[in-house]
Design an enzyme around this catalytic site. Sequence first.
Site, mmCIF file in Angstrom:
data_model
loop_
_atom_site.group_PDB
_atom_site.id
_atom_site.type_symbol
_atom_site.label_atom_id
_atom_site.label_comp_id
_atom_site.label_asym_id
_atom_site.label_seq_id
_atom_site.Cartn_x
_atom_site.Cartn_y
_atom_site.Cartn_z
ATOM 1 C CB THR A 37 26.835 40.450 20.194
ATOM 2 O OG1 THR A 37 25.935 41.011 19.468
ATOM 3 C CG2 THR A 37 28.301 41.162 19.988
ATOM 4 C CG HIS B 250 28.037 36.648 15.772
ATOM 5 N ND1 HIS B 250 27.628 35.570 14.801
ATOM 6 C CD2 HIS B 250 26.774 37.224 15.851
ATOM 7 C CE1 HIS B 250 26.641 35.742 14.222
ATOM 8 N NE2 HIS B 250 25.793 36.587 15.151
ATOM 9 C CB CYS C 133 35.394 60.067 21.365
ATOM 10 S SG CYS C 133 34.936 61.145 20.246
ATOM 11 C CB CYS D 46 30.934 63.828 20.137
ATOM 12 S SG CYS D 46 30.992 61.893 20.550
#
Length: 344
Positions: A41, A44, A95, A101
């Site tokens: 990652t 990238h 969050c 969540c």
Amino acid sequence: MLALQKLRPGPGVELLQVAPPRSPPPGEVLIKVHMAGICGTDLHIAQWTPGYESMKEAMPVTLGHEFAGVIEEVGADVPGALVGKRVTVRPSTTCGVCEACGIGDEDGCTRRKGIGIGRNGAFAGYVCAPAGNCHILPDTLQLDVAALTEPMTVCLEAVQTAEVRAGQRVLVLGPGFIGQGIAILARARGAGVVIAGWDDAPRLDLLRSLDFDHLLDGKDGTQDVALRKLGPFDAIIEAAGVPALVSATLPYLRKRGIFTVVGIHPHPAEIDLTRLVRMHQQIRGSYRANPSDWAKTIAFLDTHQDVMRRLISHRFPLTGALEGLEVSRRRLASKVILQIGEPS
Ligand SMILES: [Zn+2]
Ligand SMILES: [Zn+2]
């Protein structure tokens, strides 16, 4: 402090001096980073391949999401007893207020931010993280191997998705760190493992030194013959990110076998679906692990520390981060670790 940052959308990353984080906000901790791994990652993001556009809002942002360190300070609402604890951190932060969540579906959070992607990460002396994302390490687990936890949870998820069991024959495509980790976990479950690479001598040699003996390098053109001899496989786990390999290896999957895709592919794959139907096979995708799998992964690393440390093929100080990225890109490395604080 020194930090490896992404400053703007487009190719490139920079190593520069930035202000260290101030006291952690409520619910978070300040971690002194000791060890941080470089992952595909990060490559990238450095090369700015499509798929990371949303990072723009976070820039300038420090990269680094696979790490281990020591908690140095805690914010409000966090127990002071955490100070001094050695931890690794789940990089996916949520969050806490969206609908997903609210029902405890951490993966479904619509405002998820990855540490080292959407908020500052660990290629720096210090990083802040929510206390709830920290996993305390056993005293016996060294921090270099502990920094392998995040990528090893990806490997565990793949092996679980593929339903690998004792006595099975498993083909792993791609001998990068993820493929190597999958091979180690599948073998630990009692499966017979074949690993295929393509012009991958250094990484296949590493597996050979770990006593894997069915290693195929597509470069020599004998791979199909070998696969016919060693197959059919109960499970094929793809960790190469090469779409053509899916159709090329599906013929070696047995009837009712499971083909699990872990790689990130640059374009769609062509698949003979009628054959898939008649063979009663399944294709499954595998991505982020469940938070509950982190403790399992840490326990595995603790008991397989010597083998897992062998997958750390290169180590650099933070000042050598750009060289570390370059080594990762050249497919010679299994895992490059940046040793940021003192090793312990
Ligand atoms: Zn990673
Ligand atoms: Zn949320």
